[in-house]
Motif scaffolding. Structure first.
Motif, mmCIF file in Angstrom:
data_model
loop_
_atom_site.group_PDB
_atom_site.id
_atom_site.type_symbol
_atom_site.label_atom_id
_atom_site.label_comp_id
_atom_site.label_asym_id
_atom_site.label_seq_id
_atom_site.Cartn_x
_atom_site.Cartn_y
_atom_site.Cartn_z
ATOM 1 N N LEU A 1 0.846 -1.202 0.000
ATOM 2 C CA LEU A 1 0.000 0.000 0.000
ATOM 3 C C LEU A 1 0.880 1.251 0.000
ATOM 4 O O LEU A 1 0.581 2.249 -0.673
ATOM 5 N N LEU A 2 1.970 1.205 0.763
ATOM 6 C CA LEU A 2 2.921 2.325 0.796
ATOM 7 C C LEU A 2 3.452 2.601 -0.611
ATOM 8 O O LEU A 2 3.435 3.740 -1.084
ATOM 9 N N ARG A 3 3.891 1.554 -1.283
ATOM 10 C CA ARG A 3 4.453 1.705 -2.629
ATOM 11 C C ARG A 3 3.389 2.229 -3.619
ATOM 12 O O ARG A 3 3.625 3.176 -4.360
ATOM 13 N N ALA A 4 2.211 1.626 -3.584
ATOM 14 C CA ALA A 4 1.156 2.032 -4.522
ATOM 15 C C ALA A 4 0.767 3.497 -4.290
ATOM 16 O O ALA A 4 0.545 4.252 -5.245
ATOM 17 N N THR A 5 0.699 3.906 -3.019
ATOM 18 C CA THR A 5 0.271 5.275 -2.707
ATOM 19 C C THR A 5 1.354 6.270 -3.122
ATOM 20 O O THR A 5 1.073 7.307 -3.742
ATOM 21 N N TRP A 6 2.585 5.969 -2.792
ATOM 22 C CA TRP A 6 3.691 6.867 -3.137
ATOM 23 C C TRP A 6 3.837 6.993 -4.669
ATOM 24 O O TRP A 6 3.991 8.100 -5.202
ATOM 25 N N ASP A 7 3.761 5.892 -5.364
ATOM 26 C CA ASP A 7 3.866 5.937 -6.821
ATOM 27 C C ASP A 7 2.730 6.763 -7.425
ATOM 28 O O ASP A 7 2.928 7.521 -8.371
ATOM 29 N N ARG A 8 1.529 6.608 -6.843
ATOM 30 C CA ARG A 8 0.385 7.359 -7.369
ATOM 31 C C ARG A 8 0.576 8.863 -7.111
ATOM 32 O O ARG A 8 0.250 9.685 -7.971
ATOM 33 N N VAL A 9 1.082 9.214 -5.933
ATOM 34 C CA VAL A 9 1.342 10.626 -5.633
ATOM 35 C C VAL A 9 2.334 11.200 -6.649
ATOM 36 O O VAL A 9 2.141 12.301 -7.175
ATOM 37 N N GLN A 10 3.380 10.426 -6.926
ATOM 38 C CA GLN A 10 4.370 10.918 -7.900
ATOM 39 C C GLN A 10 3.744 11.147 -9.275
ATOM 40 O O GLN A 10 4.015 12.149 -9.937
ATOM 41 N N ALA A 11 2.928 10.186 -9.708
ATOM 42 C CA ALA A 11 2.332 10.279 -11.046
ATOM 43 C C ALA A 11 1.346 11.443 -11.149
ATOM 44 O O ALA A 11 1.333 12.181 -12.141
ATOM 45 N N VAL A 12 0.534 11.619 -10.109
ATOM 46 C CA VAL A 12 -0.549 12.608 -10.191
ATOM 47 C C VAL A 12 -0.055 14.030 -9.938
ATOM 48 O O VAL A 12 -0.521 14.983 -10.571
ATOM 49 N N MET A 13 0.897 14.196 -9.013
ATOM 50 C CA MET A 13 1.289 15.540 -8.609
ATOM 51 C C MET A 13 2.403 16.141 -9.479
ATOM 52 O O MET A 13 2.798 17.294 -9.278
ATOM 53 N N ALA A 14 2.892 15.394 -10.425
ATOM 54 C CA ALA A 14 3.928 15.905 -11.328
ATOM 55 C C ALA A 14 3.363 17.033 -12.200
ATOM 56 O O ALA A 14 2.157 17.126 -12.387
ATOM 57 N N PRO A 15 4.249 17.887 -12.707
ATOM 58 C CA PRO A 15 3.775 18.943 -13.611
ATOM 59 C C PRO A 15 3.097 18.309 -14.821
ATOM 60 O O PRO A 15 3.497 17.241 -15.273
ATOM 61 N N GLY A 16 2.059 18.972 -15.308
ATOM 62 C CA GLY A 16 1.329 18.460 -16.465
ATOM 63 C C GLY A 16 0.500 19.595 -17.033
ATOM 64 O O GLY A 16 1.013 20.701 -17.212
ATOM 65 N N ALA A 17 -0.779 19.344 -17.266
ATOM 66 C CA ALA A 17 -1.653 20.416 -17.759
ATOM 67 C C ALA A 17 -1.927 21.429 -16.652
ATOM 68 O O ALA A 17 -2.332 22.553 -16.923
ATOM 69 N N LEU A 18 -1.735 20.998 -15.407
ATOM 70 C CA LEU A 18 -1.896 21.913 -14.271
ATOM 71 C C LEU A 18 -0.549 22.089 -13.572
ATOM 72 O O LEU A 18 0.245 21.158 -13.473
ATOM 73 N N ASP A 19 -0.359 23.268 -13.063
ATOM 74 C CA ASP A 19 0.840 23.607 -12.308
ATOM 75 C C ASP A 19 0.881 22.833 -10.977
ATOM 76 O O ASP A 19 -0.165 22.668 -10.331
ATOM 77 N N PRO A 20 2.055 22.370 -10.543
ATOM 78 C CA PRO A 20 2.132 21.655 -9.254
ATOM 79 C C PRO A 20 1.556 22.445 -8.076
ATOM 80 O O PRO A 20 0.944 21.862 -7.180
ATOM 81 N N LEU A 21 1.734 23.749 -8.073
ATOM 82 C CA LEU A 21 1.173 24.538 -6.970
ATOM 83 C C LEU A 21 -0.358 24.513 -7.008
ATOM 84 O O LEU A 21 -1.014 24.395 -5.962
ATOM 85 N N VAL A 22 -0.915 24.608 -8.202
ATOM 86 C CA VAL A 22 -2.382 24.532 -8.324
ATOM 87 C C VAL A 22 -2.862 23.187 -7.802
ATOM 88 O O VAL A 22 -3.867 23.107 -7.081
ATOM 89 N N LYS A 23 -2.130 22.140 -8.108
ATOM 90 C CA LYS A 23 -2.515 20.815 -7.619
ATOM 91 C C LYS A 23 -2.494 20.752 -6.091
ATOM 92 O O LYS A 23 -3.366 20.148 -5.469
ATOM 93 N N GLU A 24 -1.504 21.377 -5.474
ATOM 94 C CA GLU A 24 -1.453 21.389 -4.001
ATOM 95 C C GLU A 24 -2.645 22.151 -3.422
ATOM 96 O O GLU A 24 -3.185 21.771 -2.379
ATOM 97 N N MET A 25 -3.037 23.223 -4.089
ATOM 98 C CA MET A 25 -4.175 23.997 -3.578
ATOM 99 C C MET A 25 -5.477 23.206 -3.720
ATOM 100 O O MET A 25 -6.364 23.276 -2.856
ATOM 101 N N ILE A 26 -5.604 22.460 -4.809
ATOM 102 C CA ILE A 26 -6.779 21.586 -4.963
ATOM 103 C C ILE A 26 -6.771 20.529 -3.855
ATOM 104 O O ILE A 26 -7.813 20.197 -3.286
ATOM 105 N N TYR A 27 -5.593 20.035 -3.552
ATOM 106 C CA TYR A 27 -5.439 19.025 -2.480
ATOM 107 C C TYR A 27 -5.896 19.599 -1.141
ATOM 108 O O TYR A 27 -6.596 18.942 -0.356
ATOM 109 N N ILE A 28 -5.510 20.825 -0.855
ATOM 110 C CA ILE A 28 -5.931 21.474 0.393
ATOM 111 C C ILE A 28 -7.455 21.616 0.424
ATOM 112 O O ILE A 28 -8.086 21.405 1.461
ATOM 113 N N ALA A 29 -8.019 21.979 -0.713
ATOM 114 C CA ALA A 29 -9.473 22.164 -0.787
ATOM 115 C C ALA A 29 -10.209 20.870 -0.460
ATOM 116 O O ALA A 29 -11.145 20.848 0.354
ATOM 117 N N VAL A 30 -9.785 19.767 -1.070
ATOM 118 C CA VAL A 30 -10.429 18.472 -0.811
ATOM 119 C C VAL A 30 -10.214 18.057 0.646
ATOM 120 O O VAL A 30 -11.151 17.610 1.328
#
Lengths: 131, 131, 131, 131, 131, 131
Positions: free
Chosen positions: D45-74
């Motif tokens: 579970l540790l590995r799956a969760t960490w890998d998923r965090v890396q994949a989702v929070m990486a820069p992409g169509a959204l800025d990493p900071l925007v992603k962190e703010m969405i995370y705070i909102a949820v």
């Protein structure tokens, strides 16, 4: 109505279609749920979610039916109507009896009730419940 | 700190004390949890809640350990820290293994994730999931 | 169906109508959403809510599109189907691409998942995260 | 206190330790958060969760900071205190200014408010918001 | 559609029918709500729930109308559309005026807003609020 | 610990200090709650929130004590520990008796329970509850 169109097979890309095929093969059915058709707009998310469902819901230390009932419990507390429907159907397909469903509902309702009381009273955790 | 004082035995009225005694007898312990000591300000609510817990959590179509895991699932989704602690302790006392706990956590996390996706996409319920 | 009738223009009082006019002027549309028509029964609440939306959602330190995506995130976690629909539409009108929407959904789902894990494990806050 | 012990490096198994090492390397820090130390009881579970965090929070169509703010909102809407702390710290590390934080809070509070109104009034979704 | 059929009188067993009769007699109506018809699959849960509603919602230290408004507030925060509808109808039947309904909505919306702010800021409880 | 420092009077800017003074004057106390001290980093949000609290919680069609109890109900369902504490204190200051508090808790717990049942069963709204 969904906030994205549900993709029919002919509208899905190759990557999404491969997941649809996997769903059909593993579940031994022609039906692909609306949930997967809505996710198909993002094939990577579709694949990651489906793979995770397969890994987590497989038999292990807990029985697959028990896992479906836990899923219903979380979905109820989160107010997800789609998930309540799909996982109640899945639990029945895995053999949940009306009596088991009734007890599941009773536990969910009791937990909601005592959760509310513990929160409204801000009850401190007993020392013996911490490590 | 609780929003009401936790009542010690000598502060509780006769009606609440009778419930405390019942808790001790049925659980074969001298310990009465903070939850019940906070509820003791309203003996009628204390009695109704305790009696309901006894009725719902008894063995039936579902195993008592399964019921405790469902309780943990609901308490997590509702964000009740006290309840997560007390029912994780109860599940362990009923034999929950670390492997079972780990699978329980995995199902809870998966459900939270797909609940969010189904809600954010407003996926319509498949006809086959309705009666 | 709403628990109050949605007020058409001719049913709304002068105070509510003034807000409707403001909505039409600022949004450059003839359409007034059902949300505002339901609120129109309480013109003071309608006015306060609309004014607050204008103040908060205006460009500032955050981009208006980012604000809409944050709104979708909160609405999803709160299970508000109406709000998911209306703010997804608003985000699209402000330029949200399918790729941005897909990443938004992935972050929301990931957060729901790790929120559940942190709560089910009652993880204590690291000292370095506090001031 | 967590419902499981937080595993120190010397208590973690090889699989968990490999994830800890990966966390240290990618984040360029010696610190491994309590969240990961609690998850280390289930290395998969540790590995799956960490890998998923890396994949989702990486820069992409959204800025990493925007992603962190969405995370705070949820995390706020889900009432996860640990997650609010850790992702507010992460957002600051990614450059969130006090003014951006303040606007984030204003949007979260506004959304919570209109979510409640739309739900309490059961406002039907406007046709134009559906596909 | 419900996840179980709603039981008509002729489909309900004797135990459930006795509760239906009690509902009709105490509410002085021929109508038995869908909620009770869905619960009728588990007569023991139906009876326990109905009896609890009678005990809790009766006049006491709080006015029955106040209790219905508290019920609406909880149902809104929990996102239960059925409950919002049924208890808004019940509150109106007990005399809730449009002005009272409007103030109820304003308090619910304000609380949702400040709840979110207090959580997003993780505000520590003031000493004077603890015992 | 809060995710922002709580501002003492001498740390607050002129705009925030004006709100603190208003709080002291209207509440006839020297104490300014932690909630307001945390909000003081954003004087505009502090002012807007305080003004809204004044407008909504004033006597009107509903009694101020009833409003506080509705606030406690929402705060409980949203799992806001700070808000449960501050509004329970406020309700007591406005005269809430232990008997009223006990009935409030009973209604909150009952609502949480039937909310869960209605959601887990996906009970359709009765025609007579819609307009």
């Amino acid at each position: 109505m969904a906030v994205v169109p549900l993709l029919a097979d002919q509208e899905a890309g190759a990557e999404a279609l491969a997941v649809f095929d996997d769903i059909r093969a593993r579940r031994r059915t022609d039906h692909v749920n609306n949930f997967w058709r809505a996710l198909a707009h993002d094939p990577a998310l579709l694949r990651a979610t489906w793979d995770r469902v397969q890994a987590v819901m497989a038999p292990g230390a807990l029985d697959p039916l028990v896992k479906e009932m836990i899923y219903i419990a979380v979905s109820t507390a989160n107010g997800c109507d789609y998930c309540v429907h799909s996982h109640t159907a899945a639990a029945r397909a895995k053999g949940m009896s009306p009596a088991q469903h009734a007890e599941l509902l009773s536990v969910i309702a009791l937990a909601a009730q005592t959760n509310a009381l513990a929160t409204a009273l801000s009850v401190p955790v007993d020392d013996r419940f911490t490590l």
